[in-house]
Scaffold this motif. Structure first.
Motif, PDB file in Angstrom:
ATOM      1  N   SER A  80       0.857  -1.188   0.000  1.00  0.00           N
ATOM      2  CA  SER A  80       0.000   0.000   0.000  1.00  0.00           C
ATOM      3  C   SER A  80       0.886   1.230   0.000  1.00  0.00           C
ATOM      4  CB  SER A  80      -0.952   0.017   1.201  1.00  0.00           C
ATOM      5  OG  SER A  80      -0.261   0.299   2.395  1.00  0.00           O
ATOM      6  N   ARG A  81       0.363   2.295  -0.621  1.00  0.00           N
ATOM      7  CA  ARG A  81       1.152   3.512  -0.780  1.00  0.00           C
ATOM      8  C   ARG A  81       0.223   4.722  -0.640  1.00  0.00           C
ATOM      9  NH1 ARG A  81       3.007   8.557  -2.802  1.00  0.00           N
ATOM     10  NH2 ARG A  81       5.136   8.352  -3.602  1.00  0.00           N
ATOM     11  N   PRO A  82       0.197   5.358   0.547  1.00  0.00           N
ATOM     12  CA  PRO A  82      -0.635   6.554   0.700  1.00  0.00           C
ATOM     13  C   PRO A  82      -0.127   7.678  -0.201  1.00  0.00           C
ATOM     14  CG  PRO A  82       0.109   5.701   2.836  1.00  0.00           C
ATOM     15  CD  PRO A  82       0.909   5.016   1.783  1.00  0.00           C
ATOM     16  N   LEU A  83      -1.052   8.436  -0.768  1.00  0.00           N
ATOM     17  CA  LEU A  83      -0.712   9.641  -1.507  1.00  0.00           C
ATOM     18  C   LEU A  83      -0.801  10.805  -0.532  1.00  0.00           C
ATOM     19  CD1 LEU A  83      -2.753   9.040  -4.787  1.00  0.00           C
ATOM     20  CD2 LEU A  83      -0.454   8.262  -4.203  1.00  0.00           C
ATOM     21  N   THR A  84       0.282  11.522  -0.343  1.00  0.00           N
ATOM     22  CA  THR A  84       0.345  12.551   0.691  1.00  0.00           C
ATOM     23  C   THR A  84      -0.240  13.872   0.199  1.00  0.00           C
ATOM     24  OG1 THR A  84       2.529  13.362   0.053  1.00  0.00           O
ATOM     25  CG2 THR A  84       2.443  11.462   1.555  1.00  0.00           C
ATOM     26  N   ASP A  85      -0.644  14.710   1.162  1.00  0.00           N
ATOM     27  CA  ASP A  85      -1.122  16.050   0.819  1.00  0.00           C
ATOM     28  C   ASP A  85      -0.042  16.823   0.065  1.00  0.00           C
ATOM     29  OD1 ASP A  85      -3.631  15.732   1.926  1.00  0.00           O
ATOM     30  OD2 ASP A  85      -3.042  16.524   3.887  1.00  0.00           O
ATOM     31  N   GLU A  86       1.197  16.684   0.494  1.00  0.00           N
ATOM     32  CA  GLU A  86       2.274  17.417  -0.159  1.00  0.00           C
ATOM     33  C   GLU A  86       2.368  17.046  -1.641  1.00  0.00           C
ATOM     34  OE1 GLU A  86       7.150  17.940   0.118  1.00  0.00           O
ATOM     35  OE2 GLU A  86       6.110  16.502   1.412  1.00  0.00           O
ATOM     36  N   GLU A  87       2.267  15.748  -1.928  1.00  0.00           N
ATOM     37  CA  GLU A  87       2.339  15.316  -3.328  1.00  0.00           C
ATOM     38  C   GLU A  87       1.141  15.795  -4.129  1.00  0.00           C
ATOM     39  OE1 GLU A  87       4.697  11.051  -2.868  1.00  0.00           O
ATOM     40  OE2 GLU A  87       2.546  11.180  -2.399  1.00  0.00           O
ATOM     41  N   LEU A  88      -0.034  15.703  -3.523  1.00  0.00           N
ATOM     42  CA  LEU A  88      -1.251  16.045  -4.258  1.00  0.00           C
ATOM     43  C   LEU A  88      -1.450  17.541  -4.388  1.00  0.00           C
ATOM     44  CD1 LEU A  88      -3.615  13.348  -2.719  1.00  0.00           C
ATOM     45  CD2 LEU A  88      -2.580  13.341  -4.995  1.00  0.00           C
ATOM     46  N   ASP A  89      -0.926  18.324  -3.435  1.00  0.00           N
ATOM     47  CA  ASP A  89      -1.068  19.778  -3.499  1.00  0.00           C
ATOM     48  C   ASP A  89      -0.007  20.409  -4.393  1.00  0.00           C
ATOM     49  OD1 ASP A  89      -3.214  19.672  -1.807  1.00  0.00           O
ATOM     50  OD2 ASP A  89      -2.047  20.121   0.004  1.00  0.00           O
ATOM     51  N   ARG A  90       1.041  19.666  -4.679  1.00  0.00           N
ATOM     52  CA  ARG A  90       2.141  20.207  -5.471  1.00  0.00           C
ATOM     53  C   ARG A  90       1.672  20.447  -6.907  1.00  0.00           C
ATOM     54  NH1 ARG A  90       6.251  15.897  -5.479  1.00  0.00           N
ATOM     55  NH2 ARG A  90       6.276  16.316  -3.234  1.00  0.00           N
ATOM     56  N   PRO A  91       1.830  21.640  -7.443  1.00  0.00           N
ATOM     57  CA  PRO A  91       1.379  21.892  -8.815  1.00  0.00           C
ATOM     58  C   PRO A  91       2.204  21.085  -9.814  1.00  0.00           C
ATOM     59  CG  PRO A  91       2.641  23.757  -7.977  1.00  0.00           C
ATOM     60  CD  PRO A  91       2.413  22.834  -6.815  1.00  0.00           C
ATOM     61  N   ALA A 122       7.376  20.849 -14.605  1.00  0.00           N
ATOM     62  CA  ALA A 122       8.554  20.094 -15.048  1.00  0.00           C
ATOM     63  C   ALA A 122       9.423  19.640 -13.892  1.00  0.00           C
ATOM     64  CB  ALA A 122       9.385  20.951 -16.012  1.00  0.00           C
ATOM     65  N   SER A 123       9.287  20.265 -12.715  1.00  0.00           N
ATOM     66  CA  SER A 123      10.140  19.905 -11.585  1.00  0.00           C
ATOM     67  C   SER A 123       9.572  18.761 -10.751  1.00  0.00           C
ATOM     68  CB  SER A 123      10.351  21.133 -10.687  1.00  0.00           C
ATOM     69  OG  SER A 123       9.116  21.519 -10.104  1.00  0.00           O
ATOM     70  N   THR A 124       8.334  18.355 -11.026  1.00  0.00           N
ATOM     71  CA  THR A 124       7.719  17.296 -10.226  1.00  0.00           C
ATOM     72  C   THR A 124       7.762  15.972 -10.959  1.00  0.00           C
ATOM     73  OG1 THR A 124       5.517  17.740 -11.109  1.00  0.00           O
ATOM     74  CG2 THR A 124       6.173  18.966  -9.151  1.00  0.00           C
ATOM     75  N   ASP A 125       7.598  14.915 -10.207  1.00  0.00           N
ATOM     76  CA  ASP A 125       7.592  13.571 -10.767  1.00  0.00           C
ATOM     77  C   ASP A 125       6.163  13.204 -11.133  1.00  0.00           C
ATOM     78  OD1 ASP A 125       7.794  10.916 -11.402  1.00  0.00           O
ATOM     79  OD2 ASP A 125       8.514  10.255  -9.443  1.00  0.00           O
ATOM     80  N   PRO A 126       5.815  13.139 -12.424  1.00  0.00           N
ATOM     81  CA  PRO A 126       4.421  12.888 -12.796  1.00  0.00           C
ATOM     82  C   PRO A 126       3.971  11.456 -12.536  1.00  0.00           C
ATOM     83  CG  PRO A 126       5.806  12.911 -14.750  1.00  0.00           C
ATOM     84  CD  PRO A 126       6.687  13.301 -13.599  1.00  0.00           C
ATOM     85  N   ASP A 127       4.909  10.548 -12.284  1.00  0.00           N
ATOM     86  CA  ASP A 127       4.571   9.129 -12.156  1.00  0.00           C
ATOM     87  C   ASP A 127       4.678   8.618 -10.730  1.00  0.00           C
ATOM     88  OD1 ASP A 127       4.160   8.911 -14.933  1.00  0.00           O
ATOM     89  OD2 ASP A 127       6.301   8.609 -15.279  1.00  0.00           O
ATOM     90  N   PHE A 128       4.688   9.511  -9.739  1.00  0.00           N
ATOM     91  CA  PHE A 128       4.908   9.052  -8.361  1.00  0.00           C
ATOM     92  C   PHE A 128       3.829   8.086  -7.904  1.00  0.00           C
ATOM     93  CE2 PHE A 128       2.279  12.847  -7.765  1.00  0.00           C
ATOM     94  CZ  PHE A 128       1.375  12.443  -6.815  1.00  0.00           C
ATOM     95  N   ALA A 129       2.609   8.192  -8.464  1.00  0.00           N
ATOM     96  CA  ALA A 129       1.532   7.301  -8.036  1.00  0.00           C
ATOM     97  C   ALA A 129       1.721   5.874  -8.536  1.00  0.00           C
ATOM     98  CB  ALA A 129       0.184   7.838  -8.507  1.00  0.00           C
ATOM     99  N   LEU A 130       2.717   5.639  -9.389  1.00  0.00           N
ATOM    100  CA  LEU A 130       3.028   4.280  -9.834  1.00  0.00           C
ATOM    101  C   LEU A 130       3.939   3.551  -8.855  1.00  0.00           C
ATOM    102  CD1 LEU A 130       3.658   4.832 -13.665  1.00  0.00           C
ATOM    103  CD2 LEU A 130       1.607   3.912 -12.573  1.00  0.00           C
ATOM    104  N   ASP A 131       4.455   4.266  -7.845  1.00  0.00           N
ATOM    105  CA  ASP A 131       5.308   3.617  -6.853  1.00  0.00           C
ATOM    106  C   ASP A 131       4.500   2.587  -6.070  1.00  0.00           C
ATOM    107  OD1 ASP A 131       7.191   5.351  -7.755  1.00  0.00           O
ATOM    108  OD2 ASP A 131       7.311   6.565  -5.936  1.00  0.00           O
ATOM    109  N   LEU A 132       5.103   1.432  -5.823  1.00  0.00           N
ATOM    110  CA  LEU A 132       4.374   0.330  -5.201  1.00  0.00           C
ATOM    111  C   LEU A 132       4.152   0.521  -3.706  1.00  0.00           C
ATOM    112  CD1 LEU A 132       5.975  -2.730  -7.006  1.00  0.00           C
ATOM    113  CD2 LEU A 132       3.862  -1.529  -7.555  1.00  0.00           C
ATOM    114  N   GLY A 133       4.987   1.294  -3.057  1.00  0.00           N
ATOM    115  CA  GLY A 133       4.828   1.490  -1.629  1.00  0.00           C
ATOM    116  C   GLY A 133       5.437   0.359  -0.823  1.00  0.00           C
ATOM    117  N   GLU A 134       5.025   0.271   0.433  1.00  0.00           N
ATOM    118  CA  GLU A 134       5.586  -0.697   1.370  1.00  0.00           C
ATOM    119  C   GLU A 134       4.764  -1.973   1.404  1.00  0.00           C
ATOM    120  OE1 GLU A 134       8.383  -0.431   3.141  1.00  0.00           O
ATOM    121  OE2 GLU A 134       8.778   1.501   2.166  1.00  0.00           O
TER     122      GLU A 134
END
Length: 538
Positions: free
Chosen positions: A322-333, A336-348
């Motif tokens: 499972s991999r929670p999506l954090t407020d920081e990640e979701l609030d980040r606009p 080009a400086s952000t990782d668009p694929d972070f939600a593909l991370d498998l988590g712990e």
């Protein structure tokens, strides 16, 4: 029959500790809060005490029909509270339940009933003749009086006894059964209880077919935490607006959903129709997340809901990580400086589960490399039902420190190891695809459709609709002048579950091939589909 609860005296603190069996943990919850609502459907509400009593009554009848523990019993029932009653009754009687979704074609039900060697079928309607001579106990008529008014001792059930057998798509053209024992389900619920803040006052949905393993988590995650399970009628599940209205009306706090369905909910939410839901958790499974949908939801309803991505497989008991999506990640606009694929991370991995990603040599991959995901630990099933060769292939024994070996599951999924140590999902090693959360072997669809008269060649590939949604398209060749599109679609409806029926059927003069002579699936996936034949209404 008077609804009452007849369970042993509970002396331990209420929780998930101790008992290794699903129905005994349910009894503990029922004894602690007998008057709480366990299940709500279109017919009304059922309390924990009523559910315990009704399932106990049905279990006594099952022991009369199938006195020896270990039988496999088919559930051919419309989605509703009686499905949960039947599941609990089968478990109480020492048997294993096998879903037979009435929405599946008769041929698929016939295969499942025969392959699972069912001893009995519980049904609320006439059973298709294709299921053979298996005895049927109808639940839509008054049941016999309780054959055990004095409660003879229940059978001893080992934690390793399969609780259910769910059938998954098979690359050889035949579905394969996965028996999952009580201990695996209990391990899943306990691990998730440590990971999430699950409460007795939560309201969950049974959104998915009980033939889909996501439902295992929905049903037992709710009932073993003392919550209320709301059954979503199929007609409501098919309508995003009706689903959103139900979430608000029922006060749903825990929603388990595949991302493609959530996308449609988000589109309706943006129209502003309906009251905001009370969701505390949205738990995704079965597909990759599009973060844009989550951000759009938060733009409408605010930041109160927690969003969790999961990775899992039927053969490893629903979830692995499972991999929670954090407020920081979701609030980040997004820029080009952000990782668009972070939600593909498998988590712990969940507590008790282990995940490795290995290369062709079986060694762990290094940063930057891609390998196959291998799962071991508490959720791994013992193998496939009566398929020893396939079990040996997919459930190998891997060495562990100390000179011992441990059964693992080769998932066929790929992941890449990032520099930060996270694993990121990277697709499949074979022709398996995911559509609406279902893992589908294209070979099984091709085998069924190739049986249709007049088909010469046929392949199925994953394509993309004009709305950007994944879909299945069948490309085929036939004799000149023979337009098979409509007949082939009809054949698909007769032989395949709805989630495996291609969206389009495209007839070609010949199928493209690669320089090595293999069918060029990549070229097919990019062909325009304007002249395709859509299937008729399902």
């Amino acid at each position: 029959m008077t609804d009452h609860i007849a369970v042993r005296e509970i002396t331990e603190p209420v929780g998930l500790e101790g008992e290794p069996l699903i129905h005994l943990l349910f009894d503990r919850r029922a004894a602690h809060g007998p008057d709480r609502i366990a299940v709500r459907d279109e017919q009304g509400e059922v309390t924990y005490a009523q559910l315990a009593a009704r399932s106990d009554h049905l279990a006594a009848l099952l022991r009369k029909h199938c006195p020896e523990p270990g039988a496999r019993i088919g559930l051919h029932l419309e989605r509703g509270a009686h499905v949960v009653t039947a599941m609990l009754a089968v478990l109480r009687s020492g048997h294993t339940y096998v879903p037979l979704d009435p929405g599946y074609p008769a041929e698929r039900l016939r295969f499942t009933a025969r392959d699972a060697r069912l001893s009995l079928i519980l049904s609320d309607r006439p059973v298709p003749a294709e299921t053979g001579a298996t005895p049927v106990l109808r639940l839509d008529v008054p049941l016999e009086p309780d054959p055990e008014p004095h409660r003879t001792p229940r059978p001893t059930v080992d934690p390793g006894t399969p609780a259910y057998v769910i059938y998954t798509s098979g690359s050889t053209g035949l579905p394969k059964g996965v028996p999952v024992p009580h201990r695996n389900v209990i391990a899943l619920i306990r691990a998730c209880a440590h990971r999430y803040d699950l409460r007795p006052d939560d309201v969950w949905t049974l959104f998915h077919s009980y033939s889909f393993d996501f439902s295992v988590w929905e049903i037992w995650g709710a009932l073993l935490s003392g919550a209320t399970l709301v059954v979503v009628p199929q007609a409501v599940a098919a309508s995003p607006q009706a689903t959103l209205d139900l979430l608000s009306r029922e006060g749903v706090t825990v929603l388990n959903v595949v991302p493609s369905v959530f996308r449609y909910l988000t589109r309706v939410a943006r129209t502003g129709r309906g009251a905001p839901p009370a969701l505390r958790y949205v738990i995704f499974g079965g597909e990759s997340i599009d973060v844009r949908d989550v951000r759009a939801w938060r733009a409408v309803f605010g930041r109160a809901t927690r969003f969790v991505n999961t990775y899992g497989i039927t053969e490893t008991t629903v979830f692995v990580t499972s991999r929670p999506l954090t407020d920081e990640e979701l609030d980040r606009p997004p820029d080009a400086s952000t990782d668009p694929d972070f939600a593909l991370d498998l988590g712990e991995p969940l507590d008790g589960w282990e995940l490795r990603v290995v290369g062709p040599d079986g060694a762990d991959i290094r940063p930057g490399e891609t390998g196959e995901i291998v799962v071991s630990g508490a959720g791994v099933a013992a193998g496939y039902l009566d398929r020893p060769e396939l079990t040996a292939e997919r459930f190998p024994e891997f060495p562990v420190p100390g000179g011992e070996t441990r059964r693992s599951y080769r998932s066929g999924d790929l992941a890449r190891l990032l520099p930060n140590g996270a694993y990121r999902y990277a697709g499949r090693v074979d022709d398996q695809v995911k559509i609406n959360g279902f893992r589908i072997e294209l070979g099984e669809i091709e085998a069924r459709l190739s049986d249709a008269p007049a088909v010469r060649e046929l392949v199925v590939v994953q394509t993309v609709t004009r709305l950007g949604e994944p879909a299945l398209t069948a490309f085929y060749t036939a004799a000149p002048g023979d337009d098979l599109g409509t007949r082939l679609a009809d054949h698909a409806r007769r032989t395949l579950p709805a989630h495996m029926i291609p969206t389009r059927f495209v007839q070609l003069p010949e199928l493209p091939v690669t320089p090595s002579g293999k069918t060029d699936r990549r070229t097919l996936a990019t062909l325009p589909l304007a002249k395709s034949t859509p299937p008729a209404d399902r």
